[in-house]
Structure formats: C-alpha cells, structure tokens
Design an enzyme around this catalytic site. Structure first.
Site, short mmCIF file in Angstrom:
data_model
loop_
_atom_site.label_atom_id
_atom_site.label_comp_id
_atom_site.label_asym_id
_atom_site.label_seq_id
_atom_site.Cartn_x
_atom_site.Cartn_y
_atom_site.Cartn_z
N HIS A 152 13.50 76.12 96.05
CA HIS A 152 14.16 77.40 96.29
C HIS A 152 13.84 77.87 97.71
CE1 HIS A 152 14.85 77.26 92.06
NE2 HIS A 152 13.58 77.44 91.75
N HIS A 171 9.97 70.91 92.49
CA HIS A 171 9.52 70.94 91.11
C HIS A 171 10.65 70.52 90.17
CE1 HIS A 171 11.32 74.92 91.85
NE2 HIS A 171 11.63 74.93 90.56
N ARG A 189 19.02 71.13 95.27
CA ARG A 189 18.64 70.01 94.40
C ARG A 189 18.33 68.75 95.20
NH1 ARG A 189 22.68 72.95 92.15
NH2 ARG A 189 22.18 73.91 90.12
#
Length: 385
Positions: free
Chosen positions: A98, A255, A274
């Site tokens: 993010h 993650h 992604r």
C-alpha cells in the site's frame, strides 16, 4: 448509537464458511471474503434513525461535526478516517503493498488527470489516501509480511534445489540489502512468463516434498499455478497468529494473507499495488516505486492493558482495542470524544440498550455515551485526536 447493516464482499479468495459460522447463518456456497463496517463509498454501512435506511457515509456528510466531533474533523477532514472489516481468507490474497499518503495523493491525481475510470481494471489508485492496517486473528491465521534478510532468502531458494533459482540466490548474496531485494523482485516479476511458470512448478514440487519452512509457499501454487508471485513470496517472512494476536502493516511493506478469520482495521482507503498471486493487474514499475526494500520482522503483538486491551499502532487514523467481558462483571463506560464502531465477535454483550450477537456492530457518534455490559468479546475501533 446505531446498529449497522453491513455489506459482505464476495471476492474469489474468501472462505465459504468462516463469516457465516461467526454470524450463525447457513453458508450460501459462495465465497464471503470481507464484511465492511464504516463509511467507505465502495460499501458503506447503513443505519436507520426512523426514516428508513441511509448510508453511513451520507449521514456523516450531512453533519460531519455532529457525527465525528469537531476534533476529528479538524484532524482528518469531514469523513470517518477508518474502515473496520471482518476478513475471511479461504485462499491466499494477492501479494501486495500500500502507498504512503504522499504517494497515494500523487498517484490518484495523476490517474484522474489521465482520465482513467475509477473502476478500470488497470487503475492503481482508487482514492487519495494511504492504507496502513492492523490485522487481529479470530482463528489461527497464516500470512506473509515483510522481507526476510537477503541471506535467509538465498538459503531458502537454494534449499529447493531448482537450478533456475540459483541466479536469484546469487544476486541476494552479492549486493547490499536494498539493491539485492530490489534486483531480485524486479527480475522475478519481469522474467519470461513461460520460463517462470516452469520454475514455479519445479519450486512448488520441491516445496511440497520438503515441507517444514517450505509448506506455506507450496500452498500458494495450488491457487496460483505458474504465478511469479509464488517465487516473490519466498522473499517474505511467514507468520502464524493465534487468536487475539495481531500484526500492523505500514506503507510499502509487502504482504499476503493466506488463511484464517480476522478483524482488520485500516485507514479509509482501497489502494492496492499488486505483485502477484492474482489474475488482476500488476503494474511492476509503479509497484517498485512503492515497495520498501528493507527486511523486517512481522512484529506479532498481543494487546496490552486491563479491561480495554489496546493494540498499539504508530498512526492516529485508527485505534483498535478489545474487551473480554466476563459474566457478572461491572459495566464499562467508553470515552465519548471520538466516533467509534463496536463489533461483537463472541457472546451476547450489550451496548447501552442494544444487544449484540457475534458479527453484529454499532456506530457510536462522537459525544454519545456508550456503556458495555453483559458477557462476550467486543472490538472497539476509533481514532486518536
């Protein structure tokens, strides 16, 4: 206070049973991945104050200071700063990162200028906000978080005995940490897809045979055969949370969640870059701008405090805590200065006059008294001002 009616998101990776079991309802047969509690425009909760159901986002927009309090609006603007979720992973989620706040603002503005539709498959930034998050397990929960030290990743890759992985192991040993991790992740994600698919197949077969520390990565290939994210995931730490344990994930930390049911509290954003383990868009150049190429431990934490058990975070947009209410114990009056969402995950507690069953939640506007009583487990989401 208002009882919330919440939306369940049916993403493909969701468990078919975890959320229905918590709610005490029959499964529908479709994956139920997330239940959203809050005012995100993508799926706002709904409340009814006597004139029919309205989106919580609309109620807040009509009177921000009345719902959120003047201090919250002054600090974070006229919207609820956090989003609370139940997250039920039945298959691995995408390997992702993010952006921080500055990156999100710049990326969103750029895509707006270029006229990319907000729902376009290749859009990276859905909003101009960052997305730090806290994940707290309700069941044993497996995931991947943060890079291993490069030497450890090199050892793991070499231990598979797959010849095509040796160049990556050599790179991990040949450079300082930042450069080594950057070069290897870039090489994995930009490799020839057919050649990488063969490497993934060989690596997965070896991981299944070897088990032990390789078992979490062998699991990934069942859902994402040939995906380069399987190899990228081997650069990350594996963690397993027991119920009540949590991890905090800041900007730029790669993650992926693998399996389990958890409460997730995050800033009010849906921005995801992604890196793999997904059929969705992977923007490698943009991803490489966001990733922090540094190793780090997942830092599993347990809540601290008596009565209200707090999960510590380094940001102010949200604060997560937990109450374990014992039968016959005295009621607890919660602070009134900030807006809060209360979620029951076990038992039959009461919030004021409202009785909650597992999976039910309430929104408490700033300035309104909330008293917890009865027995059960209640998670509290609020802000720090």
């Amino acid at each position: 206070m208002d009882r919330l009616t919440n939306t369940i998101r049916t993403y493909a990776w969701g468990s078919t049973t975890a959320i229905p079991t918590l709610l005490g309802v029959e499964p529908t047969g479709e994956p139920q991945a997330e239940m959203w509690m809050g005012a995100h425009p993508g799926a706002p909760s709904r409340i009814d104050r006597g004139a029919g159901q309205k989106a919580l986002s609309d109620v807040i927009a009509a009177d921000p200071e009345g719902e959120l309090g003047a201090a919250t609006v002054a600090r974070f603007g006229p919207r609820l700063p956090f989003l609370l979720k139940l997250l039920a992973a039945g298959a691995p989620l995408s390997l992702q990162v993010h952006p921080d706040l500055a990156q999100a603002e710049a990326g969103f503005a750029d895509e707006e200028r270029r006229g990319i539709p907000i729902d376009a498959g290749h859009r990276n930034y859905k909003d101009p906000n960052h997305k730090p998050e806290m994940l707290c397990a309700l069941t044993p929960f497996d995931g991947l978080c943060g890079f291993r030290p490069p030497e450890q990743s090199a050892d793991l890759l070499e231990g598979l005995g797959v010849g095509s992985l040796k160049p990556y192991a050599d790179l991990l040993r040949a450079h300082p940490e930042d450069a080594a991790l950057r070069e290897v992740l870039t090489a994995v994600l930009t490799a020839d897809r057919e050649q990488m698919a063969r490497t993934v197949t060989e690596a997965a077969a070896a991981a299944e045979r070897l088990g032990g520390p390789y078992a979490p990565y062998a699991h990934l290939v069942h859902d994402y055969p040939g995906d380069p994210g399987v190899i990228a995931a081997m650069l990350l730490n594996h963690f397993r949370l027991q119920p009540g344990e949590a991890v905090f994930l800041g900007a730029g930390v790669p993650h992926a969640y693998i399996d389990g049911l958890a409460v997730e509290l995050l800033a009010n954003s849906d921005n995801v870059l992604r890196a793999g383990l997904t059929p969705k868009h992977v923007d490698v150049p943009e991803l490489l701008k966001i990733v922090k190429f540094e190793s780090g431990d997942p830092n599993v934490q347990r809540p601290e405090g008596n009565g209200e058990e707090v999960y510590e975070t380094p940001i102010d947009e949200f604060r997560l805590s937990r109450f374990l209410l014992a039968p016959g114990a005295a009621s607890r009056v919660l602070p009134e200065a900030t807006p809060q969402i209360l979620l029951c995950t076990a038992g039959s507690p009461r919030v004021g006059e409202l009785s909650l069953a597992p999976g039910e939640s309430v929104f408490v506007p700033a300035g309104e008294k909330a008293e917890l009583s009865g027995s059960g487990t209640v998670f509290r989401a609020t802000v720090v001002v």
